[in-house]
Scaffold this active site. Sequence first.
Site, PDB file in Angstrom:
ATOM      1  N   SER A  54       0.833  -1.189   0.000  1.00  0.00           N
ATOM      2  CA  SER A  54       0.000   0.000   0.000  1.00  0.00           C
ATOM      3  C   SER A  54       0.875   1.250   0.000  1.00  0.00           C
ATOM      4  O   SER A  54       1.707   1.410  -0.889  1.00  0.00           O
ATOM      5  CB  SER A  54      -0.962  -0.039   1.191  1.00  0.00           C
ATOM      6  OG  SER A  54      -2.010   0.884   1.031  1.00  0.00           O
TER       7      SER A  54
ATOM      8  N   ASP B  71      -8.316  -3.096  -7.222  1.00  0.00           N
ATOM      9  CA  ASP B  71      -7.813  -2.804  -5.879  1.00  0.00           C
ATOM     10  C   ASP B  71      -8.885  -2.109  -5.034  1.00  0.00           C
ATOM     11  O   ASP B  71      -9.459  -1.093  -5.429  1.00  0.00           O
ATOM     12  CB  ASP B  71      -6.567  -1.922  -5.965  1.00  0.00           C
ATOM     13  CG  ASP B  71      -5.869  -1.788  -4.632  1.00  0.00           C
ATOM     14  OD1 ASP B  71      -6.372  -1.058  -3.768  1.00  0.00           O
ATOM     15  OD2 ASP B  71      -4.812  -2.423  -4.456  1.00  0.00           O
TER      16      ASP B  71
ATOM     17  N   HIS C 140      -6.843  -6.111  -1.580  1.00  0.00           N
ATOM     18  CA  HIS C 140      -5.804  -5.116  -1.333  1.00  0.00           C
ATOM     19  C   HIS C 140      -4.686  -5.752  -0.515  1.00  0.00           C
ATOM     20  O   HIS C 140      -4.941  -6.312   0.540  1.00  0.00           O
ATOM     21  CB  HIS C 140      -6.377  -3.903  -0.600  1.00  0.00           C
ATOM     22  CG  HIS C 140      -5.404  -2.784  -0.412  1.00  0.00           C
ATOM     23  ND1 HIS C 140      -4.845  -2.088  -1.466  1.00  0.00           N
ATOM     24  CD2 HIS C 140      -4.879  -2.228   0.719  1.00  0.00           C
ATOM     25  CE1 HIS C 140      -4.030  -1.148  -1.001  1.00  0.00           C
ATOM     26  NE2 HIS C 140      -4.027  -1.225   0.315  1.00  0.00           N
TER      27      HIS C 140
END
Length: 605
Positions: free
Chosen positions: A343, A450, A499
């Site tokens: 991330s 995502d 994710h």
Amino acid sequence: MKVLGKVVFLLLLVGIWCQNNRNAKASGKSTKKSGGNQGGDADQSPPVVDLTAGAAGSIGSTRGTESSGSTGSSGSTRGTGSSGTSGSSGSTRGTGSSGTSGSSGSTRGTGSSGTSGSSGSTRGTGSSGTSGTSGSTGSTRGTGSTRGTGRSGSSGSTKGTAEAGREGAAGARAAEQQTDDMRLHFLKNNQVTCNDGTAAGFYLKEFRGSRRWLLFLEGGWCCHSKDTCDSRYQNIPRLMSSSGWPHTKRGTGILSSQVQENPHWHNANIVFIPYCSSDVWSGTGVAPTPPPRPRQGKEKERDRNTNATEYTFMGSLIIREVVKDLVPKGIKQAKVVMLSGTSAGGTGVLLNIERVASQLEQLGAEAQVRGLVDSGWFLESKQQRSPNCPETISCSPEDAIKIGLRLWNGVVPDRCRQLHKRGEEWQCFFGHKLYSTLTSPLFVVQWLFDEEQLRVENIYMGGQSLSEEQWQYIQNLGRELKISLSDVTAVFAPSCLSHTVITRSNWMSFQIKGTSLPRALYCWDRSLEATRNNRTPAKGCPFHLVDTCQWPQCNPTCPALVDQTTQQELTLLQMLVAMGLDLQKLGLDPQEDADSLASVVSNGG
């Protein structure tokens, strides 16, 4: 003769009387001497150790003399007193009227009670030479009157009981498990800190002899104003402060030291760098105060909120200091250093990989620095928003970064910065604009749908209703991400709604056309090694893997979709119906498209 006999008899009586007199004198002297010694022990000066029984736990060479000479130490220790009990780790000697000793190491206890319980080679001598009350690891020997002085000549050789053996095995297993943990180290440079001024640091799990290093940057988005940072500090303090960090951390996925979970990187030196700077790993200190100029209305209020903060933002500096602190651990001798992250940590890899490579080169290291970006390859927002972005989470990623860069005093890679005019540096936070300027090898892991990219557009799968326009955006997102990844050499992009992946314990289960992510990383590693050694890379070992099917969740190995209300697993079509979409209105035939999806799934995407 009678007279002579009487004389002899008298002489014999005199001899007996003299002998008895000598014995009585000797006994009196012995008693007096013994009493004097006891009095001397009682009158000795206060000891170094605490006066309470069992008081001392020290590291080093310690000597304690007292009425209760109980010590527990690590090092060479000697305790002398009326109660000469000693329990130590190291070489220990306890002497006293009660010579009980229990130690780990080479131990000798002498006294009226020579009981010993030790781990190591132990010898106890006393008037009661009992040995064998201990469960010991090593050789234990107790000697009574047969070896020393005492009334009870009990002696024996003890190797430990079954219970002690089980405890020893459990201890060994615990020690083995302990080695799987990464241990916290705070930075030596205490001027480089988390947002709130607490010490920044890293977790390290060393693998002796390994010349491979894996550095991991934690994710967690960012804050870009006083309001958003205050809210973040209140709700997620661990992302801004080290005050609550645990002393150890267990790695999972690519950070695991278990070969079953992490077949190709389990034997690397693993470094986990916690995220506490809230700046997408770009900050270099306190933001400079801009020169004052006239402001009016909302613009004035916005700048006041943006710059009036007491936090520091040092993400890029933290990475630099971690590398410095790893020099004594052997990173200069590394063959491969892989900077990885998920991330915001993945975006941090994009922003810092060239700096890490340059820093290691300046330190004299010959390592090849590589990057692994997981779910940090974002696209710009498609929503039309107010140019005066409010200081809330409603900001688009680019707006948040534009504002944040000033607050963070953020930096971007030099080559990318040179491509953009002043004020446009924010574009270097997006992988598809930055990738071509990087010289270090990079592997990109990116779900084609995502969830964080969708969240930016206010789309929460399984959590609320879904409009037709949002469904169309989801479909377009997959196509656009594929296009943005087309020039990336090494990539793993499944057609899934999710994710992050590389730190999941089940990260080996996700595949594209039969190749798992760990396998793809291994193939990439082999290819880079072959290139460095002027050899031809092996065939049949792919590392550019992008799903070709168009639907979200069309890959059979995708993580399951979960309805946030019922917590039940749903298929994609069930999810769309649950979120209020009319499938027929969208031109979707539930039965026909379900069959189509099943066909795609059976063919592996």
